[in-house]
Design a protein around this motif. Structure first.
Motif, short mmCIF file in Angstrom:
data_model
loop_
_atom_site.label_atom_id
_atom_site.label_comp_id
_atom_site.label_asym_id
_atom_site.label_seq_id
_atom_site.Cartn_x
_atom_site.Cartn_y
_atom_site.Cartn_z
N ALA A 146 0.86 -1.19 0.00
CA ALA A 146 0.00 0.00 0.00
C ALA A 146 0.89 1.23 0.00
N GLU A 147 0.29 2.36 -0.25
CA GLU A 147 1.03 3.61 -0.20
C GLU A 147 1.42 3.92 1.24
N TRP A 148 2.51 4.66 1.43
CA TRP A 148 2.97 4.99 2.77
C TRP A 148 1.98 5.91 3.47
#
Length: 94
Positions: free
Chosen positions: A32-34
């Motif tokens: 997932a995105e940070w």
């Protein structure tokens, strides 16, 4: 002399395996995105306010396309409690 040579060969092999693992892990796709762009999913600025972890109905799989390895896990780890993760070598305890 033979013991020394065998020990050196074993050490070289261990170092090669370490490099192979780093290469493999660096090529894994991110999960997932940070940072989430959805503000409803972001924790409040005061987070974490206490040192506890709570899982409610958590599930996890080893990789996409496989069935869940953990299903409907519910647990609470209180502040300052110690938790150990046990399992076979290579079982995906990351």
């Amino acid at each position: 002399m033979l013991n020394f040579v065998i020990r050196q060969i074993s050490e070289v092999e261990t170092n090669i395996v370490a490099v192979e693992r780093i290469k493999e892990y660096s090529n894994n796709p991110t999960e997932a995105e940070w940072e989430s762009t959805n503000s409803a999913r972001k924790p409040p600025k005061s987070w974490p306010s206490e040192g506890k972890i709570e899982f409610i109905g958590y599930g996890a799989r080893y990789r996409n396309g496989l069935d869940l390895a953990l299903k409907d896990l519910t647990a609470m780890i209180k502040s300052k409690e110690k938790v150990g993760i046990a399992g076979r070598t290579g079982a995906g305890k990351r």
